[in-house]
Design an enzyme around this catalytic site. Structure first.
Site, mmCIF file in Angstrom:
data_model
loop_
_atom_site.group_PDB
_atom_site.id
_atom_site.type_symbol
_atom_site.label_atom_id
_atom_site.label_comp_id
_atom_site.label_asym_id
_atom_site.label_seq_id
_atom_site.Cartn_x
_atom_site.Cartn_y
_atom_site.Cartn_z
ATOM 1 C CG ASP A 136 -1.960 -1.061 1.231
ATOM 2 O OD1 ASP A 136 -2.086 -1.752 0.202
ATOM 3 O OD2 ASP A 136 -2.652 -1.218 2.243
ATOM 4 C CG ASP A 147 -11.328 -1.568 -0.770
ATOM 5 O OD1 ASP A 147 -10.360 -2.292 -0.512
ATOM 6 O OD2 ASP A 147 -11.293 -0.694 -1.665
HETATM 7 O O1 1PR Z 1 -10.528 3.201 -5.288
HETATM 8 O O2 1PR Z 1 -9.582 2.650 -7.494
HETATM 9 O O3 1PR Z 1 -8.622 4.496 -6.152
HETATM 10 O O4 1PR Z 1 -8.292 2.130 -5.520
HETATM 11 C C1 1PR Z 1 -7.744 2.335 -4.249
HETATM 12 C C2 1PR Z 1 -7.070 1.061 -3.827
HETATM 13 O O5 1PR Z 1 -6.375 1.343 -2.621
HETATM 14 C C3 1PR Z 1 -8.040 -0.068 -3.541
HETATM 15 O O6 1PR Z 1 -7.511 -1.262 -4.034
HETATM 16 C C4 1PR Z 1 -8.110 -0.127 -2.021
HETATM 17 O O7 1PR Z 1 -8.210 -1.456 -1.572
HETATM 18 C C5 1PR Z 1 -6.762 0.441 -1.617
HETATM 19 N N1 1PR Z 1 -6.822 1.209 -0.356
HETATM 20 C C6 1PR Z 1 -7.403 2.408 -0.182
HETATM 21 N N2 1PR Z 1 -7.222 2.805 1.087
HETATM 22 C C7 1PR Z 1 -6.534 1.870 1.718
HETATM 23 C C8 1PR Z 1 -6.095 1.888 3.122
HETATM 24 O O8 1PR Z 1 -5.544 0.918 3.641
HETATM 25 N N3 1PR Z 1 -6.350 2.988 3.806
HETATM 26 N N4 1PR Z 1 -5.609 -0.276 1.064
HETATM 27 C C9 1PR Z 1 -6.276 0.850 0.810
HETATM 28 C C10 1PR Z 1 -6.186 -1.419 1.035
HETATM 29 C C11 1PR Z 1 -5.877 -3.500 1.615
HETATM 30 C C12 1PR Z 1 -5.025 -4.585 1.226
HETATM 31 C C13 1PR Z 1 -4.038 -4.876 2.304
HETATM 32 C C14 1PR Z 1 -4.558 -6.178 2.811
HETATM 33 C C15 1PR Z 1 -3.563 -7.029 3.511
HETATM 34 N N5 1PR Z 1 -5.251 -2.273 1.435
HETATM 35 O O9 1PR Z 1 -4.534 -4.564 -0.029
HETATM 36 O O10 1PR Z 1 -2.803 -4.847 1.767
HETATM 37 O O11 1PR Z 1 -5.690 -5.918 3.630
HETATM 38 O O12 1PR Z 1 -3.164 -6.478 4.690
HETATM 39 P P1 1PR Z 1 -2.699 -7.366 5.892
HETATM 40 O O13 1PR Z 1 -2.067 -8.581 5.328
HETATM 41 O O14 1PR Z 1 -1.721 -6.538 6.630
HETATM 42 O O15 1PR Z 1 -3.939 -7.668 6.693
HETATM 43 P P2 1PR Z 1 -9.307 3.199 -6.103
#
Ligand code: 1PR
Length: 587
Positions: A284, A442
């Site tokens: 991320d 999400d």
């Molecule tokens: O909406 O097209 O601009 O895409 C935004 C992208 O960014 C989406 O894929 C969304 O999942 C991601 N995103 C947005 N905000 C966050 C955040 O964390 N604040 N990350 C985010 C999402 C989730 C996973 C993470 C897993 C594993 N991250 O990809 O890496 O949950 O984590 P873990 O193993 O530590 O539990 P757009």
């Protein structure tokens, strides 16, 4: 046939005799296969002029501009070779060694080859048994025809029709991931493969038959046995992607480019395998308050430290970490630009730079997501989502991942029942193929007492909710979890599959960063509902969680972030555990 003599035309080069091709070319006379055809009367014994380079470290690349071949360019450069790009049919005829990475769909590729006069040049080049390596569509185009939007006529050099994988046989289409090969011929370019897995991504394949048997150098099993590679004389083609198959893939390229590289100790012959389960490392990425692009990681999507400064959690540099995870054995690396929903990604040049640098040294698939949508900048200039995606592909991405915009597209589609073809998802998958488009979901769990009380698909949960609720539905969110939308993960997944998604990245906000395991209820629900691959994400805290998700659901891959960034569990430990538990992985 006589040996063709190639005469140099450039001042710096020398006259080169390619007589070494002559004997093998005898055996390729029957090419341009036509059933019941008379012996072929093709042009031969011509004198070609060639820009022969004294330097053997040059390869000609036939890139007709239909998509991303940056990965292949990077791999060729990594191996120490320079690239000459084909501009005209003559460039094909002048090539000393030619690589043809077919990209996109069969019909447009044949149109380009025919319209530019390159189809004829390619056939001539191959008929002369000169060094050729086709990759993916570059293998399929050698066959008589394809069913892809067809039938469409191919180059007709190899007997057979390219058909679509049959998902009614219980397999997920596209075929995305790592398979081992059944080696059929002892050929040098496959010498280092042995039992190793190589990376495939395709929905169509050529099937073995009595007519094409002598071409086949390996097959792969996915639903059926399909042709994984062909070889005849100096002519090779592979359905898998050597440039994305890690070290073993690089060795295929190296052996093609430098046949004199010698025999290594021969590995045991490969045996076809099941599709391996993938382990994906996710980064991320966002800009911190100092303006640096960092890898961060949230707890239920909250990426700020709970300190007085409230700074963005910084877990490292994106390019370094991607390179490390590649070396550690990650089957794929994903970058999610998590604040791109508010910042225009093409303004976010550091992110594109990250991709460019990462793709120079990472030879497994790279996915990038964040901010893929139509956009108008401060000067009123309009950018289509396709332009944003194209820039990501050009910078080194193999797949793009759409989050928020796919939710809006699915809502619209479910409301109207009409596929407009205008959503980012539809446009990008039409141009780049659905295997290049991931939809990232999400969702947040919403407990209910009575499943009939909501219009969305519910599941009976393993662990009841805070008030003893036995059911839950999974509400999709946009803008990084900031806004809940009136659509469930189940409804979204089915809709985006119909709109052209090739894969689903299934996060779960409740489990994100908690280290207590994946949300099995959610992953089972979605992976049973769609026939495209599902990547389980969020919550991994131990090797056992990976085994659990693959045992109890139909997920094709499992993704983790925090445990890898904090170095709590090495990727290799995950794979060893899976393998010990009888789950096939790429080691
Ligand atoms: O909406 O097209 O601009 O895409 C935004 C992208 O960014 C989406 O894929 C969304 O999942 C991601 N995103 C947005 N905000 C966050 C955040 O964390 N604040 N990350 C985010 C999402 C989730 C996973 C993470 C897993 C594993 N991250 O990809 O890496 O949950 O984590 P873990 O193993 O530590 O539990 P757009």
């Amino acid at each position: 046939m006589e040996a063709a003599t190639f005469t140099s035309t450039t001042a710096s080069s020398s006259t080169t005799s390619f007589s070494s091709f002559s004997s093998a070319s005898q055996s390729l006379r029957f090419l341009r296969y036509k059933p019941n055809a008379k012996p072929l009367n093709y042009k031969s014994s011509r004198t070609f002029s060639v820009r022969a380079s004294a330097d053997d470290s040059v390869v000609t690349l036939l890139d007709y501009g239909a998509g991303n071949v940056r990965s292949l360019r990077n791999a060729i450069k990594y191996l120490g070779f320079d690239i000459i790009d084909v501009q005209t049919p003559e460039d094909i005829l002048k090539a000393k060694q030619l690589i043809f990475p077919g990209v996109g769909a069969f019909a447009p590729a044949m149109d380009v080859l025919n319209n530019k006069g390159m189809a004829e040049a390619l056939c001539t080049y191959i008929e002369q048994d000169r060094p050729f390596l086709g990759i993916c569509l570059g293998l399929q185009l050698l066959f008589e025809s394809s069913e892809e939007n067809g039938p469409v006529k191919g180059l007709g050099l190899i007997p057979g029709v390219v058909g679509r994988f049959d998902s009614s046989k219980g397999i997920r289409v596209p075929h995305i991931g790592w398979n081992a090969l059944e080696i059929a011929k002892d050929i040098q370019i496959l010498d280092d493969i042995g039992k190793s897995h190589v990376y495939f991504v395709h929905s169509y394949r050529a099937m073995p038959s009595d007519q094409n048997r002598e071409w086949i150098s390996s097959t792969c099993n996915y639903g059926d046995n399909f042709i994984a590679s062909i070889q005849r004389g100096n002519v090779h083609a592979v359905q898998f992607h050597p440039e994305k198959s890690g070290d073993v893939g690089l060795s295929v390229l190296r052996r093609f480019l430098n046949p004199k590289s010698g025999k290594t100790q021969k590995l045991v012959q490969g045996n076809a395998s099941k599709l391996a389960k993938r382990v994906i490392a996710c980064l991320d990425v966002r800009t911190n308050d100092k303006g640096d692009l960092v890898v961060t990681k949230g707890d239920q999507y909250d990426v700020r430290e709970h300190t007085k400064e409230n700074e963005v959690r910084n877990l490292g540099k994106p390019v370094d970490l991607a390179g490390q995870y590649y070396k550690d054995g990650a089957d794929e690396v994903s970058f999610l630009n998590i604040t791109a929903f508010r910042d225009f990604p093409l303004g976010d040049l550091p992110m594109l730079q990250v991709l460019r640098y990462a793709s120079e040294n990472v030879f497994v698939p790279l996915t990038v997501g964040g901010g893929i949508r139509d956009f108008k900048d401060g000067n009123g200039r309009y950018y289509s989502s396709l332009e944003v995606a194209s820039e990501y592909f050009r910078s080194g991405a193999d797949k793009i991942s759409i989050g928020s915009d796919a939710v809006y597209a699915a809502e619209e589609y479910l409301k109207s029942g009409v596929k407009t073809g205008k959503s980012s998802l539809e446009q990008i998958s039409r141009v780049y193929g659905n295997q290049a488009v991931v939809v990232s979901i999400d969702p947040r769990r919403v407990y209910v007492k009575d499943p009939k009380a909501v219009e969305f698909k519910t599941v009976k949960v393993r662990n009841p909710g805070p008030n003893g609720e036995e059911y839950a539905w999974y509400q999709c969110t946009v803008s990084g979890g900031r806004e809940g939308r009136p659509i469930g993960a189940y409804e979204l997944a089915k809709a985006v599959e119909e709109l052209g998604a090739g894969e689903i990245l299934l996060n779960c906000i409740d489990c994100d960063g908690q280290g207590k395991g994946f949300d099995i209820d959610l992953i089972k629900l979605i992976s049973d509902a769609v026939s495209i691959p599902v990547i389980a994400s969020s919550g991994a805290g131990a090797v056992e969680h990976f085994t659990e998700v693959f045992r109890e659901t139909n997920a094709s891959a499992a993704l983790a972030a925090g445990i890898f960034h904090r170095k709590e569990v090495p990727i290799q430990a995950v794979k060893e555990h899976l393998s010990k538990e009888g789950i096939e992985v790429r080691m």
